[in-house]
Design a protein around this motif. Sequence first.
Motif, PDB file in Angstrom:
ATOM      1  N   THR A  15       0.846  -1.206   0.000  1.00  0.00           N
ATOM      2  CA  THR A  15       0.000   0.000   0.000  1.00  0.00           C
ATOM      3  C   THR A  15       0.874   1.246   0.000  1.00  0.00           C
ATOM      4  OG1 THR A  15      -1.684  -1.192   1.258  1.00  0.00           O
ATOM      5  CG2 THR A  15      -1.803   1.218   1.333  1.00  0.00           C
ATOM      6  N   SER A  31       8.444  -8.200  -5.100  1.00  0.00           N
ATOM      7  CA  SER A  31       8.831  -9.581  -5.452  1.00  0.00           C
ATOM      8  C   SER A  31       7.583 -10.465  -5.494  1.00  0.00           C
ATOM      9  CB  SER A  31       9.861 -10.133  -4.468  1.00  0.00           C
ATOM     10  OG  SER A  31       9.477  -9.885  -3.137  1.00  0.00           O
ATOM     11  N   LEU A  57       5.191 -20.479   2.129  1.00  0.00           N
ATOM     12  CA  LEU A  57       6.646 -20.606   2.338  1.00  0.00           C
ATOM     13  C   LEU A  57       7.393 -19.646   1.427  1.00  0.00           C
ATOM     14  CD1 LEU A  57       6.785 -24.505   2.244  1.00  0.00           C
ATOM     15  CD2 LEU A  57       6.843 -23.045   4.280  1.00  0.00           C
ATOM     16  N   ARG A  88      14.359 -11.005   1.715  1.00  0.00           N
ATOM     17  CA  ARG A  88      13.575 -11.630   2.783  1.00  0.00           C
ATOM     18  C   ARG A  88      14.393 -12.657   3.558  1.00  0.00           C
ATOM     19  NH1 ARG A  88       8.123 -10.883   0.533  1.00  0.00           N
ATOM     20  NH2 ARG A  88       6.592 -11.955   1.796  1.00  0.00           N
ATOM     21  N   ARG A 127      -8.438  -8.102   2.933  1.00  0.00           N
ATOM     22  CA  ARG A 127      -7.840  -7.556   1.700  1.00  0.00           C
ATOM     23  C   ARG A 127      -8.541  -8.123   0.467  1.00  0.00           C
ATOM     24  NH1 ARG A 127      -1.523  -7.919   0.656  1.00  0.00           N
ATOM     25  NH2 ARG A 127      -1.838 -10.115   1.146  1.00  0.00           N
ATOM     26  N   ARG A 171       2.710 -17.856   6.970  1.00  0.00           N
ATOM     27  CA  ARG A 171       3.545 -16.758   6.450  1.00  0.00           C
ATOM     28  C   ARG A 171       4.165 -15.961   7.604  1.00  0.00           C
ATOM     29  NH1 ARG A 171      -0.755 -13.952   2.886  1.00  0.00           N
ATOM     30  NH2 ARG A 171       0.772 -12.303   2.616  1.00  0.00           N
TER      31      ARG A 171
HETATM   32  P1  AP5 Z   1      -0.709  -4.514   1.989  1.00  0.00           P
HETATM   33  O1  AP5 Z   1      -0.167  -3.165   1.683  1.00  0.00           O
HETATM   34  O2  AP5 Z   1      -1.174  -5.343   0.849  1.00  0.00           O
HETATM   35  O3  AP5 Z   1       0.341  -5.302   2.912  1.00  0.00           O
HETATM   36  P2  AP5 Z   1       1.742  -5.942   2.550  1.00  0.00           P
HETATM   37  O4  AP5 Z   1       2.679  -5.647   3.667  1.00  0.00           O
HETATM   38  O5  AP5 Z   1       2.174  -5.560   1.173  1.00  0.00           O
HETATM   39  O6  AP5 Z   1       1.309  -7.469   2.650  1.00  0.00           O
HETATM   40  P3  AP5 Z   1       1.544  -8.707   1.705  1.00  0.00           P
HETATM   41  O7  AP5 Z   1       0.626  -9.782   2.217  1.00  0.00           O
HETATM   42  O8  AP5 Z   1       1.413  -8.360   0.259  1.00  0.00           O
HETATM   43  O9  AP5 Z   1       3.030  -9.011   2.037  1.00  0.00           O
HETATM   44  P4  AP5 Z   1       3.759 -10.304   1.917  1.00  0.00           P
HETATM   45  O10 AP5 Z   1       5.129  -9.811   2.169  1.00  0.00           O
HETATM   46  O11 AP5 Z   1       3.340 -11.440   2.751  1.00  0.00           O
HETATM   47  O12 AP5 Z   1       3.369 -10.813   0.450  1.00  0.00           O
HETATM   48  P5  AP5 Z   1       4.172 -10.801  -0.906  1.00  0.00           P
HETATM   49  O13 AP5 Z   1       3.207 -10.542  -1.975  1.00  0.00           O
HETATM   50  O14 AP5 Z   1       5.394  -9.978  -0.810  1.00  0.00           O
HETATM   51  O15 AP5 Z   1      -1.887  -4.329   3.047  1.00  0.00           O
HETATM   52  C1  AP5 Z   1      -2.684  -5.430   3.470  1.00  0.00           C
HETATM   53  C2  AP5 Z   1      -4.155  -4.988   3.637  1.00  0.00           C
HETATM   54  O16 AP5 Z   1      -4.241  -4.033   4.697  1.00  0.00           O
HETATM   55  C3  AP5 Z   1      -4.727  -4.268   2.394  1.00  0.00           C
HETATM   56  O17 AP5 Z   1      -6.060  -4.656   2.245  1.00  0.00           O
HETATM   57  C4  AP5 Z   1      -4.623  -2.770   2.727  1.00  0.00           C
HETATM   58  O18 AP5 Z   1      -5.670  -2.038   2.110  1.00  0.00           O
HETATM   59  C5  AP5 Z   1      -4.754  -2.771   4.246  1.00  0.00           C
HETATM   60  N1  AP5 Z   1      -3.907  -1.749   4.879  1.00  0.00           N
HETATM   61  C6  AP5 Z   1      -2.640  -1.391   4.540  1.00  0.00           C
HETATM   62  N2  AP5 Z   1      -2.151  -0.457   5.385  1.00  0.00           N
HETATM   63  C7  AP5 Z   1      -3.145  -0.227   6.311  1.00  0.00           C
HETATM   64  C8  AP5 Z   1      -3.257   0.626   7.453  1.00  0.00           C
HETATM   65  N3  AP5 Z   1      -2.254   1.432   7.827  1.00  0.00           N
HETATM   66  N4  AP5 Z   1      -4.414   0.601   8.147  1.00  0.00           N
HETATM   67  C9  AP5 Z   1      -5.439  -0.216   7.778  1.00  0.00           C
HETATM   68  N5  AP5 Z   1      -5.401  -1.046   6.692  1.00  0.00           N
HETATM   69  C10 AP5 Z   1      -4.260  -1.064   5.978  1.00  0.00           C
HETATM   70  O19 AP5 Z   1       4.665 -12.323  -0.952  1.00  0.00           O
HETATM   71  C11 AP5 Z   1       3.767 -13.389  -1.186  1.00  0.00           C
HETATM   72  C12 AP5 Z   1       4.547 -14.692  -1.295  1.00  0.00           C
HETATM   73  O20 AP5 Z   1       5.506 -14.624  -2.382  1.00  0.00           O
HETATM   74  C13 AP5 Z   1       5.418 -15.049  -0.073  1.00  0.00           C
HETATM   75  O21 AP5 Z   1       4.664 -15.701   0.934  1.00  0.00           O
HETATM   76  C14 AP5 Z   1       6.467 -15.958  -0.717  1.00  0.00           C
HETATM   77  O22 AP5 Z   1       5.960 -17.224  -0.979  1.00  0.00           O
HETATM   78  C15 AP5 Z   1       6.724 -15.271  -2.044  1.00  0.00           C
HETATM   79  N6  AP5 Z   1       7.792 -14.261  -1.967  1.00  0.00           N
HETATM   80  C16 AP5 Z   1       7.661 -12.905  -2.167  1.00  0.00           C
HETATM   81  N7  AP5 Z   1       8.847 -12.295  -2.032  1.00  0.00           N
HETATM   82  C17 AP5 Z   1       9.756 -13.270  -1.739  1.00  0.00           C
HETATM   83  C18 AP5 Z   1      11.144 -13.250  -1.460  1.00  0.00           C
HETATM   84  N8  AP5 Z   1      11.855 -12.115  -1.444  1.00  0.00           N
HETATM   85  N9  AP5 Z   1      11.753 -14.432  -1.197  1.00  0.00           N
HETATM   86  C19 AP5 Z   1      11.061 -15.603  -1.205  1.00  0.00           C
HETATM   87  N10 AP5 Z   1       9.734 -15.674  -1.456  1.00  0.00           N
HETATM   88  C20 AP5 Z   1       9.081 -14.521  -1.710  1.00  0.00           C
END
Ligand code: AP5
Length: 227
Positions: A15, A31, A57, A88, A127, A171
């Motif tokens: 966000t 990522s 994972l 990460r 979300r 996660r």
């Molecule tokens: P949002 O902004 O979407 O939160 P986020 O921190 O981006 O959460 P993610 O779930 O996308 O992070 P993640 O790190 O687990 O997932 P990723 O896609 O990187 O906000 C969440 C919700 O809250 C939204 O609805 C928003 O509107 C609301 N919100 C936001 N701020 C707010 C506030 N202040 N107040 C109220 N509401 C709020 O990774 C997914 C998967 O990909 C991982 O599990 C893994 O399998 C893989 N992966 C990704 N990167 C790697 C890596 N570097 N290495 C290995 N695997 C990886």
Amino acid sequence: MRIVFLGPPGAGKGTQAETISKGKKIPHISSGNLLREAVETGTDTGMKAKYYIEKGLLVPDQIVVDIIKDRIVKKDCKTGYILDGFPRTLSQAKVLDETLKNLGDKLDLVFYFSVSEESVVLRLSGRRLCGICGTNYHVEFVPSSKDGICDKCGGKLNQRADDKPETVLERLRVYHEQTEDLITYYKKKSILKQISSDAGIEAITKEVSDIINCTLQKKPLISRGVV
Ligand code: AP5
């Protein structure tokens, strides 16, 4: 300016990265989004990543590192970028440092978004993402005007497969086990800024923007949460 957004799932990294990248005119490189795109298009990388993402994972380092290395050398990254969700693991962080060194660059700032587990569960269970343009909503905190429909393009809003409660808990476990060490790693490099992500979206954007502006202008910053 080269920036990393670090923090648990649901901390609000995506966000904030979306808004800040528009304001600062630098790309938002997620990522997670790059991996999900690979899954959707059915590439070899995507097929390998799918298994790990669905289980909550981490995808193996080499897969993610290759994707990010290819992305950060693109033309639009010349003046900087926001890396959201990468690195990460310590090994990813070290490869990033080495890659940047070889390019004659370095990381300027790492924002660590800290948030309570209660907020994580609440945020991820509510979300919703547009299936067409990817806009991020929350049923309670960032609702669309029409239930289940994207305000921007009229697309249908969906829940992410890995936002199911049991996968969210996994996660979080993986985050504590494999990613939290990065806080100390970047603290030692004196580029870590801690932001309390339990605040409202706009207040957080302002705090992050202020820190970036002060860093750009090389001014000291007196603000809560800066370590
Ligand atoms: P949002 O902004 O979407 O939160 P986020 O921190 O981006 O959460 P993610 O779930 O996308 O992070 P993640 O790190 O687990 O997932 P990723 O896609 O990187 O906000 C969440 C919700 O809250 C939204 O609805 C928003 O509107 C609301 N919100 C936001 N701020 C707010 C506030 N202040 N107040 C109220 N509401 C709020 O990774 C997914 C998967 O990909 C991982 O599990 C893994 O399998 C893989 N992966 C990704 N990167 C790697 C890596 N570097 N290495 C290995 N695997 C990886």
